[in-house]
Design a protein around this motif. Structure first.
Motif, PDB file in Angstrom:
ATOM      1  N   GLU A  61      36.597  31.363  41.223  1.00 34.67           N
ATOM      2  CA  GLU A  61      35.854  30.137  41.519  1.00 34.67           C
ATOM      3  C   GLU A  61      34.495  30.182  40.827  1.00 34.67           C
ATOM      4  O   GLU A  61      33.957  31.257  40.551  1.00 34.67           O
ATOM      5  N   GLU A  80      38.889  37.222  49.053  1.00 34.09           N
ATOM      6  CA  GLU A  80      38.726  37.165  47.596  1.00 34.09           C
ATOM      7  C   GLU A  80      39.940  37.765  46.894  1.00 34.09           C
ATOM      8  O   GLU A  80      40.401  37.246  45.862  1.00 34.09           O
ATOM      9  N   LYS A  83      42.841  35.355  46.813  1.00 32.89           N
ATOM     10  CA  LYS A  83      42.695  34.339  45.761  1.00 32.89           C
ATOM     11  C   LYS A  83      43.137  34.897  44.417  1.00 32.89           C
ATOM     12  O   LYS A  83      43.795  34.216  43.626  1.00 32.89           O
ATOM     13  N   GLN A  86      46.872  35.098  43.657  1.00 27.04           N
ATOM     14  CA  GLN A  86      47.572  33.846  43.406  1.00 27.04           C
ATOM     15  C   GLN A  86      47.681  33.514  41.914  1.00 27.04           C
ATOM     16  O   GLN A  86      48.419  32.602  41.546  1.00 27.04           O
TER      17      GLN A  86
END
Length: 362
Positions: A61, A80, A83, A86
């Motif tokens: 991000e 974190e 994420k 993924q």
């Protein structure tokens, strides 16, 4: 007699300050700008380490403000890590990675982004202070604001680059975007050094033979070579064809291998053979041009500052080429890849100084 002797001793005890307040202020500005340039080089070095350790996609991000705070609890770290799990890089390259291994790559990318934030603060806070005191004004102020805007654009380019690696099926950032990111960083460095070198008072320096446009052409060639180096890094072309001077068994690979991708224009980015070959060719041309420039300046006046700078540039570029060859032959170990990238920044900075001083002395 005693009084006269005492009077004459006063000027010897207190030498006058020959430097004007304006000169002292500009010296502070010059030191500040060179500090910014050093931070840019450090950014490039940490960015190179981030790339070589495969850490660039660990933060998925872009949070320019809140992203300055890293995960502080185990729960935050797990969030974190989830994420990262993924994206395709985890699935195709790092599947099964432990949390401690993730923290290692996260630290590199977080450190790189933190340096960017620090660089922004070191730029804008002194800029406002110098401007408020009237030390920076008119053309210099506008020039520095332009460099600051370029730095802001560089941050956006960095995220666009990272985002390209987060797309499905991608395990690394797009080579062309990495090359753009490195090239813009190099342009910012060149601009900073150009401005700082131009602030030094050289009125007392003896005039020298004009170097013409050669130093500025040298800067342009170095920037082009850095851009090609970014393509080599982004496409991982340095991990293939690890022989020299032959490449794939020949000095010049056959055109059928150089232009195997369709359409042909995409070979300049996607064909690792052509990407590396172009980097080699420009290296030869760059060194040859630097040697010619040094020879020409020495013919005019071997003792002039321009001649010494031109000779120094030729030596630096020869050393950089040797370092590049060593990096290739060793298949890009971390230390060699970083040294090659950072030394390129040093070579660029010295070339800019040579070009700037040549303009002043002309």
């Amino acid at each position: 007699m005693a009084v006269a002797a005492s009077t004459e001793s006063v000027p010897l005890a207190r030498l006058p300050d020959t430097q004007s307040p304006k000169a002292r202020s500009l010296k502070l500005v010059r030191i500040w700008i060179y500090t910014l340039a050093a931070l840019v080089v450090l950014m490039v070095a940490v960015g190179g380490a981030t790339r070589l350790t495969g850490s660039g996609l660990s933060i998925t991000e872009w949070k320019p403000v809140t992203g300055a705070i890293p995960p502080l609890t185990e729960q935050a770290w797990q969030a974190e890590f989830e994420k990262y799990r993924q994206i395709s890089q985890y699935e195709l390259v790092n599947k099964g990675m432990s949390l401690s291994e993730f923290k290692f790559i996260y630290a590199w990318e977080w450190g790189h982004r933190q340096l960017g934030r620090l660089l922004g603060l070191v730029f804008f806070i002194p800029l406002v202070w110098f401007w408020a005191r009237g030390i920076i004004k008119r053309r210099l102020a506008l020039t520095l604001l332009g460099i600051g805007a370029l730095g802001g654009l560089q941050g956006a380019i960095g995220w666009i680059m990272v985002a390209s690696g987060l797309e499905p099926g991608m395990t690394a950032v797009a080579p062309i975007k990495l090359a753009l990111h490195l090239t813009v960083a190099s342009i910012i460095l060149a601009c900073l050094v150009w401005v700082a070198a131009g602030l030094k008072d050289r009125s007392a320096t003896a005039s020298e033979a004009s170097a013409g446009y050669a130093p500025r052409i040298l800067v342009g060639l170095i920037l082009a070579q850095i851009a090609l180096g970014g393509l080599v890094a982004g496409s991982k072309a340095g991990y293939t064809y690890n022989t020299w001077p032959l490449m794939d068994g020949a000095l010049v690979p056959p055109s059928s291998a150089l232009f195997v991708v369709k359409p042909w224009i995409e070979n300049f980015v996607d064909n690792v053979l052509l990407v590396q070959f172009n980097h080699r060719l420009l290296a030869y041309a760059l060194v040859a041009y630097a040697l010619w420039h040094a020879w020409k300046m020495r013919r005019y006046d071997s003792k002039s500052g321009a001649s010494r700078r031109a000779t120094g540039m030729a030596c630096l570029l020869l050393a950089q080429m040797v370092l590049g060859i060593v990096t290739l032959l060793l298949v890009v170990p971390l230390w060699a890849g970083l040294a090659h990238q950072v030394f390129a920044m040093a070579v660029l900075a010295m070339a800019v100084v040579h070009a700037r001083v040549s303009v002043v002395q002309a």
